[in-house]
Design a protein around this motif. Structure first.
Motif, PDB file in Angstrom:
ATOM      1  N   GLU A 199      10.642 -59.382  10.113  1.00 53.52           N
ATOM      2  CA  GLU A 199      11.412 -59.268  11.352  1.00 53.52           C
ATOM      3  C   GLU A 199      10.561 -59.679  12.558  1.00 53.52           C
ATOM      4  O   GLU A 199      11.048 -60.358  13.481  1.00 53.52           O
ATOM      5  CB  GLU A 199      11.913 -57.823  11.530  1.00 53.52           C
TER       6      GLU A 199
ATOM      7  N   ARG B 285      10.990 -62.966  15.353  1.00 50.05           N
ATOM      8  CA  ARG B 285      10.900 -62.849  16.815  1.00 50.05           C
ATOM      9  C   ARG B 285       9.779 -63.752  17.370  1.00 50.05           C
ATOM     10  O   ARG B 285       9.940 -64.374  18.425  1.00 50.05           O
ATOM     11  CB  ARG B 285      10.656 -61.389  17.200  1.00 50.05           C
TER      12      ARG B 285
ATOM     13  N   THR C 216      16.697 -65.264  22.951  1.00 48.15           N
ATOM     14  CA  THR C 216      18.145 -65.088  22.832  1.00 48.15           C
ATOM     15  C   THR C 216      18.530 -64.897  21.372  1.00 48.15           C
ATOM     16  O   THR C 216      17.749 -65.209  20.460  1.00 48.15           O
ATOM     17  CB  THR C 216      18.872 -66.328  23.379  1.00 48.15           C
ATOM     18  N   PRO C 217      19.731 -64.392  21.122  1.00 44.64           N
ATOM     19  CA  PRO C 217      20.211 -64.275  19.730  1.00 44.64           C
ATOM     20  C   PRO C 217      20.182 -65.617  19.001  1.00 44.64           C
ATOM     21  O   PRO C 217      19.893 -65.668  17.805  1.00 44.64           O
ATOM     22  CB  PRO C 217      21.639 -63.754  19.882  1.00 44.64           C
TER      23      PRO C 217
ATOM     24  N   LEU D  11      16.693 -66.221  17.937  1.00 42.32           N
ATOM     25  CA  LEU D  11      16.358 -65.389  16.780  1.00 42.32           C
ATOM     26  C   LEU D  11      16.977 -65.952  15.508  1.00 42.32           C
ATOM     27  O   LEU D  11      16.350 -65.980  14.443  1.00 42.32           O
ATOM     28  CB  LEU D  11      16.839 -63.954  17.010  1.00 42.32           C
ATOM     29  N   SER D  12      18.222 -66.413  15.630  1.00 42.24           N
ATOM     30  CA  SER D  12      18.896 -66.992  14.476  1.00 42.24           C
ATOM     31  C   SER D  12      18.168 -68.253  14.000  1.00 42.24           C
ATOM     32  O   SER D  12      18.013 -68.478  12.797  1.00 42.24           O
ATOM     33  CB  SER D  12      20.346 -67.324  14.840  1.00 42.24           C
TER      34      SER D  12
ATOM     35  N   GLU E 141      15.008 -67.251  12.118  1.00 40.90           N
ATOM     36  CA  GLU E 141      15.312 -66.798  10.756  1.00 40.90           C
ATOM     37  C   GLU E 141      15.628 -67.994   9.856  1.00 40.90           C
ATOM     38  O   GLU E 141      15.221 -68.039   8.691  1.00 40.90           O
ATOM     39  CB  GLU E 141      16.476 -65.822  10.770  1.00 40.90           C
TER      40      GLU E 141
END
Length: 555
Positions: A523, A527, A539-540, A543-544, A547
């Protein structure tokens, strides 16, 4: 492999213990957090130059240690040869820096030198930094790439051995075949020096004997007077009678007392024994006086002789032995010059024979280098194609040069960056990003030729981005399948391929800067990849994306 690195009081790093793993270890972090310091610390513990300026402000010393485990047989052999056997397959190297400028090195707790560290570390770890890219701009370094790739080190060493013998004979020949006028002058000088030394007829120990004789002659009057006074004391020519007469009376009286007094007998016996010695003293002193023959005029001859020795010492040596050695060496040189015609013929034969042998080996080496060059260019080309540089073509421009210490080959790597262009020097057309990828490719093809288990890359991704950066990450991951790779990077595409991701950060406390190095969970990695890609405003979507990069990298 390098399993643990300990750093204490190096720049902004107060104390850090870094556990490293097999595979690809990646370091990321904010600018100025200490990524470069980390590489410098590793270099220091491996024997490179370390300055006292790297010690943390306010501290008196710094310590760096590196623990290597499961070392290769080649590294174990190097340790064994240096006197540091790695019995359990591991070795701990420590470097301590002092504010005074001194540094100490230890291998498994035993003292060592930086020279030993450098030799051993060459079998343990390979560090590639930004300055290594500059090697590509030096044609002299290109030859070593080919020799290393072709495994030609032994053949190069055999050639060098013959070439050095050839150079040595050539120098001797040049020294002997000097200008005839110089030779005649040298002969005259040597003959003069030999004649001057031999005319002196020096004898070992002569100088010391002369100095002792000079001292005696200078004090002859004092000696005669002193010895004469001694004899007068013995013979009674002075008031009160002589020593013999008085000592005889002493013996007579103590003997008389001893005949009546038992306690006096030991004293009487001792005095009687001394009386015999007194007679001997008198004879010895009389002999010295009678035999003493010292003419003050002798002093002039002694001084002249000492002056001759002193003059020769100023020219030829600090003592008589050195002067005689100088004469012997002069004789040897003179005979050598006088017999130089025969020596010249013999040396000319040796020179011709060694030159032919050296050229034969150089030609063989040149042929082997041509073969290795073709294979090297092909292997590097495959690496470059993988790294998104399919149109870049490397070639080797080879020219013949006079025999030298490394052979007769003048090699330079040439590059074509676009189809249809002419090959040009790397130094003239390669960009920073291209140099990084070319050097990575060369490192990879050379890595297969040695047993070094750990490779370190410091910002090998400089000057690249996007797809090229992803390819570099894939390549590093491939290399890490067979050895440990440590990489300092500023690109998320590269960091995503790491098996072990460590984050370097800094903070200020009590007006001091502190750096910490911690391993990241999955995790936390997501980040961090998002931060590298998008900046501090995570931002999301970022982060996406982070990943997704981990998934694509297989992590």
């Amino acid at each position: 492999m390098l399993s643990q690195l300990y750093i204490n009081n190096i720049a902004v790093i107060s104390e850090a213990t870094i556990d490293l793993k097999p595979g690809l270890n990646v370091f990321t972090g904010e600018t100025g957090a200490g990524k470069t310091i980390l590489i410098n610390a590793i270099n220091a513990v491996l024997g490179e130059r370390a300055s006292k300026d790297s010690i943390r402000t306010g501290e008196s010393k710094a310590v760096i240690s590196a623990l290597f485990e499961d070392i290769s047989s080649e590294a174990a052999a190097a340790l064994e040869q240096a006197g540091y056997p790695a019995e359990d397959g591991s070795v701990l190297i420590t470097r301590e820096l002092d504010i005074s400028g001194k540094s100490t090195c230890k291998i498994d707790g035993r003292p060592a030198t930086t020279g030993i560290l450098k030799n051993i570390s060459g079998h343990l770890i390979n560090v590639h930094g930004q300055h290594d890219n500059q090697q590509l701009l030096s044609a002299q370094k290109h030859l070593s790439f080919i020799d290393s790739f072709g495994g030609l080190e032994q053949e190069v060493a055999q050639y060098k051995e013959v070439y050095q013998k050839y150079v040595s004979v050539k120098e001797k020949l040049e020294n002997i075949t000097t200008d005839e006028a110089q030779k005649a002058h040298r002969i005259d000088l040597l003959e003069y020096q030999i004649n001057e030394i031999e005319a002196a007829q020096l004898v070992q120990g002569e100088e010391e004997q002369l100095k002792a004789r000079r001292k005696m002659v200078k004090n002859s009057l004092n000696i005669t007077q002193a010895l004469g006074t001694c004899m007068a004391l013995f013979e009674g020519e002075m008031e009160g009678g002589g020593l013999q007469e008085m000592f005889g009376s002493l013996v007579e009286n103590i003997s008389q007392a001893a005949s009546y007094m038992e306690e006096a007998q030991p004293i009487a016996q001792r005095i009687e024994e001394i009386s015999y010695e007194m007679e001997g003293f008198e004879r010895d002193i009389r002999g010295l006086l009678e035999d003493f023959d010292c003419d003050p005029s002798e002093l002039d001859a002694i001084e002249r002789r000492l002056d001759t020795i002193y003059t020769l010492k100023k020219k030829y040596g600090s003592d008589i032995q050195e002067i005689l050695n100088y004469r012997d060496n002069a004789w040897e040189e003179l005979r050598s010059i006088e017999n130089s015609d025969q020596q010249i013929k013999e040396l000319e034969k040796q020179e011709q024979k060694l030159f032919s042998l050296a050229r034969e080996k150089a030609l063989h080496l040149s042929e082997r280098r041509k073969q290795a060059s073709q294979q090297f260019v092909f292997a590097v080309g495959e690496e470059l194609a993988f790294l998104d540089m399919p149109s870049v073509q490397l070639s080797v421009m080879a020219k013949e040069k006079p025999l030298s210490a490394d052979g007769m080959d003048d090699l330079e790597l040439m590059i074509v960056t676009n189809v249809g262009e002419q090959a040009k020097s790397l130094a003239k057309i390669a960009s920073g990003g291209e140099l990084s990828r070319i050097m990575l490719s060369i490192k990879n093809v050379l890595a297969d030729k040695d047993e070094i288990q750990t490779m370190i890359f410091d910002e090998v991704d400089t000057g690249v981005s996007g797809r090229a950066a992803q390819k570099i990450g894939k390549k590093l991951a491939q290399v890490a399948q067979n050895r440990q790779v440590i990489c300092v990077t500023h690109l998320a595409q590269v960091a995503s391929f790491g098996n072990n991701h460590l984050y370097i950060s800094k903070e200020s406390r009590n007006n001091r800067t502190y750096t910490t190095i911690v391993p990241l969970t999955r995790e936390q990695r997501i980040r961090e990849l998002a931060r590298i890609s998008a900046g501090e405003n995570i931002t999301p979507i970022a982060l996406s994306h982070g990943e997704e990069m981990l998934k694509e990298a297989g992590n």
